[in-house]
Design a protein around this motif. Structure first.
Motif, PDB file in Angstrom:
ATOM      1  N   PRO A 289       0.793  -1.026  -0.126  1.00  0.00           N
ATOM      2  CA  PRO A 289       0.048   0.007  -0.033  1.00  0.00           C
ATOM      3  C   PRO A 289       0.800   1.129  -0.005  1.00  0.00           C
ATOM      4  O   PRO A 289       0.376   2.264  -0.643  1.00  0.00           O
ATOM      5  CB  PRO A 289      -0.709  -0.043   1.171  1.00  0.00           C
ATOM      6  CG  PRO A 289      -1.015  -1.621   1.491  1.00  0.00           C
ATOM      7  CD  PRO A 289       0.256  -2.151   1.147  1.00  0.00           C
ATOM      8  N   GLN A 290       2.068   1.314   0.488  1.00  0.00           N
ATOM      9  CA  GLN A 290       2.863   2.379   0.518  1.00  0.00           C
ATOM     10  C   GLN A 290       3.582   2.892  -0.523  1.00  0.00           C
ATOM     11  O   GLN A 290       4.180   4.025  -0.859  1.00  0.00           O
ATOM     12  CB  GLN A 290       3.944   2.461   1.789  1.00  0.00           C
ATOM     13  CG  GLN A 290       4.935   1.477   1.354  1.00  0.00           C
ATOM     14  CD  GLN A 290       5.842   1.334   2.802  1.00  0.00           C
ATOM     15  OE1 GLN A 290       5.611   1.814   3.999  1.00  0.00           O
ATOM     16  NE2 GLN A 290       6.921   0.565   2.613  1.00  0.00           N
ATOM     17  N   TYR A 291       3.310   1.943  -1.607  1.00  0.00           N
ATOM     18  CA  TYR A 291       4.005   2.276  -2.756  1.00  0.00           C
ATOM     19  C   TYR A 291       3.042   2.518  -3.854  1.00  0.00           C
ATOM     20  O   TYR A 291       3.556   2.761  -5.077  1.00  0.00           O
ATOM     21  CB  TYR A 291       4.888   1.119  -3.077  1.00  0.00           C
ATOM     22  CG  TYR A 291       5.790   0.598  -2.044  1.00  0.00           C
ATOM     23  CD1 TYR A 291       6.804   1.467  -1.371  1.00  0.00           C
ATOM     24  CD2 TYR A 291       6.119  -0.782  -1.936  1.00  0.00           C
ATOM     25  CE1 TYR A 291       7.681   0.952  -0.659  1.00  0.00           C
ATOM     26  CE2 TYR A 291       6.850  -1.327  -0.786  1.00  0.00           C
ATOM     27  CZ  TYR A 291       7.903  -0.347  -0.414  1.00  0.00           C
ATOM     28  OH  TYR A 291       8.609  -0.695   0.833  1.00  0.00           O
ATOM     29  N   ILE A 292       1.812   2.281  -3.770  1.00  0.00           N
ATOM     30  CA  ILE A 292       0.850   2.301  -4.698  1.00  0.00           C
ATOM     31  C   ILE A 292       0.823   3.654  -5.307  1.00  0.00           C
ATOM     32  O   ILE A 292       0.614   3.863  -6.467  1.00  0.00           O
ATOM     33  CB  ILE A 292      -0.704   2.274  -4.335  1.00  0.00           C
ATOM     34  CG1 ILE A 292      -0.448   0.577  -4.086  1.00  0.00           C
ATOM     35  CG2 ILE A 292      -1.528   2.539  -5.231  1.00  0.00           C
ATOM     36  CD1 ILE A 292      -2.003   0.192  -3.412  1.00  0.00           C
ATOM     37  N   ALA A 293       1.023   4.759  -4.481  1.00  0.00           N
ATOM     38  CA  ALA A 293       0.784   6.389  -5.305  1.00  0.00           C
ATOM     39  C   ALA A 293       1.992   6.489  -6.001  1.00  0.00           C
ATOM     40  O   ALA A 293       1.723   6.946  -7.244  1.00  0.00           O
ATOM     41  CB  ALA A 293       1.073   7.383  -3.860  1.00  0.00           C
ATOM     42  N   PHE A 294       3.154   6.219  -5.827  1.00  0.00           N
ATOM     43  CA  PHE A 294       4.098   6.292  -6.765  1.00  0.00           C
ATOM     44  C   PHE A 294       4.086   5.486  -8.016  1.00  0.00           C
ATOM     45  O   PHE A 294       4.229   6.002  -9.124  1.00  0.00           O
ATOM     46  CB  PHE A 294       5.612   6.156  -6.212  1.00  0.00           C
ATOM     47  CG  PHE A 294       6.751   6.261  -7.111  1.00  0.00           C
ATOM     48  CD1 PHE A 294       7.164   7.740  -7.405  1.00  0.00           C
ATOM     49  CD2 PHE A 294       7.485   5.364  -7.749  1.00  0.00           C
ATOM     50  CE1 PHE A 294       8.197   7.840  -8.334  1.00  0.00           C
ATOM     51  CE2 PHE A 294       8.138   5.365  -8.773  1.00  0.00           C
ATOM     52  CZ  PHE A 294       8.748   6.815  -9.191  1.00  0.00           C
TER      53      PHE A 294
END
Length: 271
Positions: free
Chosen positions: A100-105
């Motif tokens: 989830p913490q990498y989805i934005a990038f």
């Protein structure tokens, strides 16, 4: 091959050209083409950003948990789908519970590449990814991001240690090889995307020019022959547009899965 200047590029340079030129001169930068200080790939990139922003705002205004509309369901397919090729699916496969913490990038890069590739399928537009500087920019951002995540996860010392390999006495040989291999990902990401989109655009232009020539020749002989020969430049390009769309989707998928793999390798506990 000389780049055809589109109408929207001329318009942007007419409106913003003097301002951009003054800024560039103040920075002591000389543009390659003073008549077009805002390059076409920059204009197309801005078009992609505007389109993506409007689409995001449109989807946000219609989000619903109880009654998701069709557009929301389509957008959610980009994140996760039964085929397991969504952005979240690929990240979970390669990075586990940290996904989830990498989805934005990764999602931002993926959507930008997809829209940039597809833009060339529409008249009066061009794919910004057909210019090597745009894929290079995406590759540099990806390179910095997955290395930063590796350093953030392991610390500088721990992250550098995994380049040395598990066998300490082979470290002097493995370390430079791993550094070169990791740095080569910049070239790999850039060339793979740029070459495919550039080739797709070039093939489309070549075949269209080859088909238009006979149609114009036939028209000089007789209108009937001109109409008959004109069917080919009207229909055949549709096949190349379909091919361009297919290549665009595949390259966006590649630019999604590779960053996911690189992040997973950089943040893995065991190397």
């Amino acid at each position: 091959m000389e780049e055809h200047v589109l109408g929207i590029t001329k318009l942007v340079n007419h409106l913003l050209g003097p301002l951009v030129l003054s800024v560039l001169h103040a920075l002591r930068i000389t543009p390659d083409n003073p008549e077009l200080p805002v390059p076409q790939h920059v204009v197309m990139g801005l078009v992609v950003l505007v389109i993506a922003t409007f689409v995001a705002l449109f989807l946000r205004s219609r989000l619903s948990v109880e009654k998701p509309v069709a557009t929301q369901q389509v957008a959610e397919m980009f994140l996760t789908n039964p085929l397991g090729i969504g952005i979240r699916d690929l990240l979970e496969e390669n990075t586990g519970h940290h996904a989830p913490q990498y989805i934005a990038f990764v999602g931002t890069i993926s959507v930008f590449v997809l829209l940039s590739n597809l833009l060339g399928a529409f008249p009066f537009f061009a794919s910004p990814t057909g210019n090597v500087s745009v894929p290079l920019g995406c590759a540099i951002l990806t390179f910095l991001y997955f290395n930063w995540q590796g350093i953030r996860h392991h610390g500088i010392g721990g992250y550098l240690k995994h380049f040395a390999g598990p066998v300490w006495w082979l470290s002097p040989l493995i370390f430079p090889v791993e550094i070169i291999s990791t740095s080569a990902r910049l070239l790999s990401l850039t060339v793979r995307l740029w070459a495919n989109i550039f080739a797709s655009d070039m093939i489309y232009g070549i075949f269209l020019s080859l088909l238009v020539g006979p149609a114009l020749w036939g028209w000089t002989k007789t209108p009937v022959l001109g109409v008959i020969l004109g069917v080919f430049p009207a229909i055949v390009p549709l096949a190349f547009i379909g091919l361009h769309i297919f290549v665009s989707i595949i390259q966006a998928y590649v630019f999604t899965i590779l960053p996911s793999v690189y992040i997973g390798m950089a943040t893995a506990e065991e190397h």
